[in-house]
Design a protein around this motif. Structure first.
Motif, PDB file in Angstrom:
ATOM      1  N   VAL A   1       1.772  -7.187  12.723  1.00  0.00           N
ATOM      2  CA  VAL A   1       2.608  -5.999  12.592  1.00  0.00           C
ATOM      3  C   VAL A   1       1.982  -5.136  11.494  1.00  0.00           C
ATOM      4  N   PRO A   2       1.113  -4.175  11.861  1.00  0.00           N
ATOM      5  CA  PRO A   2       0.379  -3.420  10.850  1.00  0.00           C
ATOM      6  C   PRO A   2       1.265  -2.580   9.932  1.00  0.00           C
ATOM      7  N   GLU A   3       2.417  -2.134  10.437  1.00  0.00           N
ATOM      8  CA  GLU A   3       3.307  -1.308   9.622  1.00  0.00           C
ATOM      9  C   GLU A   3       3.913  -2.089   8.464  1.00  0.00           C
ATOM     10  N   ALA A   4       3.902  -3.419   8.536  1.00  0.00           N
ATOM     11  CA  ALA A   4       4.508  -4.262   7.504  1.00  0.00           C
ATOM     12  C   ALA A   4       3.486  -5.194   6.849  1.00  0.00           C
ATOM     13  N   SER A   5       2.206  -4.990   7.127  1.00  0.00           N
ATOM     14  CA  SER A   5       1.164  -5.888   6.631  1.00  0.00           C
ATOM     15  C   SER A   5       0.155  -5.136   5.782  1.00  0.00           C
ATOM     16  N   TRP A   6      -0.473  -5.877   4.886  1.00  0.00           N
ATOM     17  CA  TRP A   6      -1.544  -5.351   4.052  1.00  0.00           C
ATOM     18  C   TRP A   6      -2.363  -6.528   3.565  1.00  0.00           C
TER      19      TRP A   6
ATOM     20  N   PRO B   1       0.797  -1.226   0.000  1.00  0.00           N
ATOM     21  CA  PRO B   1       0.000   0.000   0.000  1.00  0.00           C
ATOM     22  C   PRO B   1       0.831   1.278   0.000  1.00  0.00           C
ATOM     23  N   SER B   2       2.119   1.170   0.395  1.00  0.00           N
ATOM     24  CA  SER B   2       2.963   2.361   0.437  1.00  0.00           C
ATOM     25  C   SER B   2       4.432   1.943   0.532  1.00  0.00           C
ATOM     26  N   LEU B   3       5.315   2.872   0.246  1.00  0.00           N
ATOM     27  CA  LEU B   3       6.744   2.600   0.419  1.00  0.00           C
ATOM     28  C   LEU B   3       7.101   2.325   1.879  1.00  0.00           C
ATOM     29  N   PRO B   4       6.569   3.072   2.851  1.00  0.00           N
ATOM     30  CA  PRO B   4       6.875   2.726   4.247  1.00  0.00           C
ATOM     31  C   PRO B   4       6.458   1.294   4.616  1.00  0.00           C
ATOM     32  N   HIS B   5       5.317   0.807   4.110  1.00  0.00           N
ATOM     33  CA  HIS B   5       4.922  -0.578   4.364  1.00  0.00           C
ATOM     34  C   HIS B   5       5.946  -1.551   3.772  1.00  0.00           C
ATOM     35  N   LEU B   6       6.391  -1.285   2.552  1.00  0.00           N
ATOM     36  CA  LEU B   6       7.379  -2.146   1.902  1.00  0.00           C
ATOM     37  C   LEU B   6       8.689  -2.154   2.689  1.00  0.00           C
ATOM     38  N   ILE B   7       9.133  -0.992   3.114  1.00  0.00           N
ATOM     39  CA  ILE B   7      10.385  -0.880   3.875  1.00  0.00           C
ATOM     40  C   ILE B   7      10.276  -1.625   5.202  1.00  0.00           C
ATOM     41  N   GLU B   8       9.157  -1.501   5.898  1.00  0.00           N
ATOM     42  CA  GLU B   8       8.969  -2.216   7.170  1.00  0.00           C
ATOM     43  C   GLU B   8       8.951  -3.728   6.955  1.00  0.00           C
ATOM     44  N   SER B   9       8.331  -4.181   5.873  1.00  0.00           N
ATOM     45  CA  SER B   9       8.338  -5.606   5.562  1.00  0.00           C
ATOM     46  C   SER B   9       9.759  -6.087   5.279  1.00  0.00           C
ATOM     47  N   HIS B  10      10.532  -5.272   4.561  1.00  0.00           N
ATOM     48  CA  HIS B  10      11.936  -5.614   4.311  1.00  0.00           C
ATOM     49  C   HIS B  10      12.715  -5.703   5.628  1.00  0.00           C
ATOM     50  N   ALA B  11      12.439  -4.777   6.546  1.00  0.00           N
ATOM     51  CA  ALA B  11      13.142  -4.783   7.838  1.00  0.00           C
ATOM     52  C   ALA B  11      12.859  -6.077   8.608  1.00  0.00           C
ATOM     53  N   LEU B  12      11.605  -6.536   8.592  1.00  0.00           N
ATOM     54  CA  LEU B  12      11.284  -7.784   9.277  1.00  0.00           C
ATOM     55  C   LEU B  12      11.914  -8.986   8.564  1.00  0.00           C
ATOM     56  N   THR B  13      11.891  -8.976   7.238  1.00  0.00           N
ATOM     57  CA  THR B  13      12.524 -10.052   6.472  1.00  0.00           C
ATOM     58  C   THR B  13      13.996 -10.159   6.838  1.00  0.00           C
ATOM     59  N   ASP B  14      14.668  -9.007   6.952  1.00  0.00           N
ATOM     60  CA  ASP B  14      16.084  -8.992   7.309  1.00  0.00           C
ATOM     61  C   ASP B  14      16.292  -9.460   8.752  1.00  0.00           C
ATOM     62  N   THR B  15      15.427  -9.041   9.639  1.00  0.00           N
ATOM     63  CA  THR B  15      15.538  -9.417  11.051  1.00  0.00           C
ATOM     64  C   THR B  15      15.458 -10.928  11.241  1.00  0.00           C
ATOM     65  N   VAL B  16      14.493 -11.568  10.586  1.00  0.00           N
ATOM     66  CA  VAL B  16      14.303 -13.007  10.799  1.00  0.00           C
ATOM     67  C   VAL B  16      15.249 -13.862   9.949  1.00  0.00           C
ATOM     68  N   ALA B  17      16.069 -13.253   9.132  1.00  0.00           N
ATOM     69  CA  ALA B  17      17.003 -14.015   8.279  1.00  0.00           C
ATOM     70  C   ALA B  17      17.993 -14.838   9.104  1.00  0.00           C
ATOM     71  N   THR B  18      18.240 -14.433  10.345  1.00  0.00           N
ATOM     72  CA  THR B  18      19.164 -15.181  11.203  1.00  0.00           C
ATOM     73  C   THR B  18      18.426 -16.214  12.063  1.00  0.00           C
ATOM     74  N   TRP B  19      17.095 -16.212  12.007  1.00  0.00           N
ATOM     75  CA  TRP B  19      16.294 -17.178  12.747  1.00  0.00           C
ATOM     76  C   TRP B  19      16.234 -18.487  11.962  1.00  0.00           C
ATOM     77  N   ARG B  20      15.673 -19.518  12.558  1.00  0.00           N
ATOM     78  CA  ARG B  20      15.527 -20.803  11.866  1.00  0.00           C
ATOM     79  C   ARG B  20      14.302 -20.759  10.952  1.00  0.00           C
ATOM     80  N   PRO B  21      14.497 -20.927   9.642  1.00  0.00           N
ATOM     81  CA  PRO B  21      13.337 -20.991   8.744  1.00  0.00           C
ATOM     82  C   PRO B  21      12.777 -22.411   8.723  1.00  0.00           C
TER      83      PRO B  21
END
Length: 186
Positions: free
Chosen positions: A136-141, A96-116
């Motif tokens: 997480v509404p800032e990263a969801s749509w 829905p917006s660039l801030p939503h995309l950026i927040e989703s990227h931030a979470l993707t990067d954060t969990v990259a070190t977790w066990r998938p």
């Protein structure tokens, strides 16, 4: 006029923004990790723009993800971020917006070190049983949703496949408590 305002706003707010997004997934039983660079650059006088006959307004291209791909990264005058999948299809909104995309990227990067966990290992109905997950509404749509606790992260999203549209669920856990919580649902 809306197109000029959106282009200038993009330049003022995002031009020059750069970051890398680490990703981790399990595919065919193997852990797969990658890093993708994103660059928020307007292409100046070389920027191409198109009228949107379906949604109204306009959309224009910007640099976006720095990988070889057939599609373009697009920004609509309604503020949404999209693509055209193959460089010639109609505008497809992906956030829905660039801030939503950026927040989703931030979470993707954060969990990259977790066990998938393997995709498809947990159905969306099983994931709903996990305790303590908060959206997480800032990263969801509507087509992509993040839920998170201290030890488990879940992201489900719609695919862009025209012939086989479906929803995919990705799950990550960290620490023994998170691993136990996910294993209990398998």
């Amino acid at each position: 006029m809306d197109l000029l305002i959106r282009c200038e706003g993009f330049e003022r707010k995002f031009a020059g923004l750069r970051y890398e997004v680490r990703r981790s997934r399990v595919l065919d039983g193997e852990r797969y990790a990658s890093v993708r660079e994103w660059g928020y650059d307007h292409l100046g006088t070389k920027t191409r723009a198109w009228q949107d006959p379906v949604r109204g307004g306009w959309y224009f291209e910007w640099t976006g993800e720095r990988v070889s791909k057939p599609c373009r990264d697009l920004l609509h005058t309604d503020g949404s971020v999209g693509t055209d999948i193959d460089g010639g299809s109609p505008y497809l909104p992906i956030a829905p917006s660039l801030p939503h995309l950026i927040e989703s990227h931030a979470l993707t990067d954060t969990v990259a070190t977790w066990r998938p966990w393997p995709m498809g290992a947990l159905a969306a109905s099983a994931v709903a049983l996990l305790d303590g997950l908060a959206e997480v509404p800032e990263a969801s749509w509507s087509s992509s949703r993040w839920r998170l606790s201290d030890t488990v992260a879940v992201m489900d999203h719609d695919t862009w496949h025209r012939d086989n549209p479906r929803r995919l669920t990705h799950v990550w856990s960290r620490g023994e408590a998170g691993h136990r919580q996910v294993r209990a649902l398998l």
